[in-house]
Design an enzyme around this catalytic site. Structure first.
Site, PDB file in Angstrom:
ATOM      1  N   SER A 184      -3.229  10.688  -5.218  1.00 25.35           N
ATOM      2  CA  SER A 184      -3.018  10.747  -4.160  1.00 25.35           C
ATOM      3  C   SER A 184      -3.509  10.908  -2.932  1.00 25.35           C
ATOM      4  O   SER A 184      -2.830  10.721  -1.623  1.00 25.35           O
ATOM      5  CB  SER A 184      -1.644  11.975  -4.084  1.00 25.35           C
ATOM      6  OG  SER A 184      -2.040  12.599  -4.656  1.00 25.35           O
ATOM      7  N   ARG A 212      -2.607   8.271  -0.211  1.00 20.11           N
ATOM      8  CA  ARG A 212      -2.405   8.570   0.926  1.00 20.11           C
ATOM      9  C   ARG A 212      -2.598   8.538   2.625  1.00 20.11           C
ATOM     10  O   ARG A 212      -1.698   7.400   2.879  1.00 20.11           O
ATOM     11  CB  ARG A 212      -1.387  10.258   1.341  1.00 20.11           C
ATOM     12  CG  ARG A 212      -0.571  10.301   2.416  1.00 20.11           C
ATOM     13  CD  ARG A 212      -0.077  11.768   1.708  1.00 20.11           C
ATOM     14  NE  ARG A 212       0.467  11.889   1.431  1.00 20.11           N
ATOM     15  CZ  ARG A 212       0.000  13.083   0.068  1.00 20.11           C
ATOM     16  NH1 ARG A 212      -1.689  13.077   0.240  1.00 20.11           N
ATOM     17  NH2 ARG A 212       0.416  13.364  -1.141  1.00 20.11           N
ATOM     18  N   ASN A 234      -1.437   4.674   4.434  1.00 21.98           N
ATOM     19  CA  ASN A 234      -1.249   4.890   5.863  1.00 21.98           C
ATOM     20  C   ASN A 234      -1.496   3.916   7.295  1.00 21.98           C
ATOM     21  O   ASN A 234      -1.759   3.588   7.513  1.00 21.98           O
ATOM     22  CB  ASN A 234      -1.044   6.258   6.186  1.00 21.98           C
ATOM     23  CG  ASN A 234      -0.095   7.261   6.074  1.00 21.98           C
ATOM     24  OD1 ASN A 234       1.295   6.591   7.126  1.00 21.98           O
ATOM     25  ND2 ASN A 234       0.131   7.791   4.917  1.00 21.98           N
TER      26      ASN A 234
END
Lengths: 268, 156
Positions: free
Chosen positions: A198, A202, A206
């Site tokens: 994660s 992440r 993005n």
């Protein structure tokens, strides 16, 4: 770039492929020279700047530049102070500063207009398929998150001892009943796997998505004048919004780094 | 999106940057900041101290002033009292001298009067004796009648 017909697929593929240099057999032994070189250059520039300012740092009245650096550093230090209980100055806070500055600079490469940069890379520097944003390369984000993950395990063992760490793997969070060992272990394994995943995905997601949207807006320009105007307007809007994302993702990455390292220091 | 050697190389770069920041960027800056904090703290403490000192000095000067004023009032009072006392003493002395002089004068006057009286008495006696002599030339023997004459003189 312009060999063959320019279709949306070739356009996007062109912008999302890396300047890869194979160093051996198999897909693993290749190096994304663009990601590495950009990242190292940004690091050298960023930390070199910090070092240059800090070298002339005075405990008296600071210069504007020093005040700016102190402000940024104290911002990071405040975050570390809030989360980490212990001597943060030795490692955790400098680590957080490194992560924040480096990730921020790498993310900020996203502000460079993709097509102009591609033209500059290709026609001025002679580099085709040069990719600007290191954090839109999953190797970079995993390099960061796995490093943090290893540090986390290292500090867990250092603080609690190998036995303590293994004890924690089997006996938390549900309890030390032998019947619960297997559940505890599975729970902890999931946690240990999910943390770096994660953490890195992440940031990667993005940045990658940000690039894709810039590319899609850029592609709109190919449909004519109206598309060009709307593409430019929306591109500007997205770039402004991207300022937030760039800083926010760097901040989140830093915060998670601090959180993971401080969790490693605390026994359950 | 392949995981490849880039990961390891980036991790090495990351490690180098962490080391660099932790050894060359963070400690000197933190030292400078904490040193400045200490300086500011000391400065604030010194300001506080001098403020207290000033207050103390002010209180002390007020005290001294009040004391001086009290002392001067006391001194003036004492001087006035002393002056009054001196005047009183002088007045008493003067009265005493005057009464003494008056007594002396009175005494002298009394003595003079007495003397005059005695003189007068003597003269009257001798006059009387002379008169009586003239009258009684023959019959009276001064030696025989001296006792009589003396008693007559004392009776005058």
């Amino acid at each position: 770039m312009s060999t063959g017909a320019l279709t949306p697929t070739t356009y996007i593929n062109h912008h999302l492929s890396f300047f890869a240099k194979p160093l051996g057999e198999g897909t693993f032994w290749t190096l994304h020279v663009d990601s590495l070189l950009t990242a190292v250059l940004l690091g050298v520039v960023g930390f070199g700047f910090l070092w240059w300012v800090v070298r002339g740092a005075t405990s008296g009245v600071p210069s504007k530049l020093q005040a700016f650096v102190e402000l940024s550093v104290e911002f990071v230090d405040d975050q570390a102070k809030g989360i980490f209980h212990g001597d943060r100055h030795k490692f955790v806070a400098p680590l957080a500063l490194t992560v924040f500055v480096w990730v921020l600079l790498m993310n900020a490469m996203d502000f460079l207009p993709v097509d102009i940069m591609a033209w500059v890379y290709e026609h001025v520097l002679g580099l085709s398929n040069w990719h600007s944003v290191p954090t839109a390369d999953i190797n970079t984000t995993f390099a960061l998150s796995i490093s943090v993950w290893l540090l986390m395990i290292f500090f867990s063992i250092k603080v609690k001892g190998l036995g303590g760490w293994i004890h924690e793997l089997f006996c938390t969070p549900f309890g030390s009943n032998p019947l619960l060992w297997i559940f505890n272990l599975m729970f902890n394994l999931v946690e240990y796997v999910s943390k770096p995943l994660s953490h890195s995905l992440r940031l990667y997601g993005n940045m990658y998505a940000g690039e894709i949207i810039f590319l899609l807006l850029g592609m709109w320009a190919a449909t004519g004048l109206v598309g060009t105007i709307f593409g430019a307007l929306l591109g500007a809007g997205w770039a402004i919004f991207h300022i937030l994302i760039v800083v926010l993702q760097a901040f989140i990455f830093m915060m998670l780094t601090i959180v993971y390292i401080s969790m490693a220091h605390e026994s359950h | 999106m392949n995981i490849n050697l880039t990961l390891i190389s980036q991790a090495i770069a990351f490690a180098i940057f962490i080391w660099f920041t932790a050894s060359f960027v963070w400690p000197p800056l933190m030292n400078a900041i904490s040193e400045r904090q200490k300086k500011i703290e000391e400065g604030l403490a010194a300001a506080e101290r001098s403020k207290k000192d000033l207050e103390l000095a002010q209180a002390r000067s007020t005290d001294t002033l009040r004391e001086a004023r009290e002392k001067s009032t006391e001194m003036i009072g004492g001087a006035e009292r002393q002056a009054a006392h001196l005047v009183e003493e002088a007045r008493a002395e003067a009265a005493r001298i005057i009464s003494q002089a008056r007594e002396a004068a009175e005494g002298e006057a009394a003595v003079a009067a007495q003397r005059a009286k005695e003189n007068l008495r003597d003269q009257v006696a001798s006059l009387a004796v002379a008169g009586a002599e003239k009258i009684l030339r023959r019959e009276v023997n001064a030696q025989v009648h001296a006792e009589l004459l003396a008693s007559l003189k004392s009776e005058l």
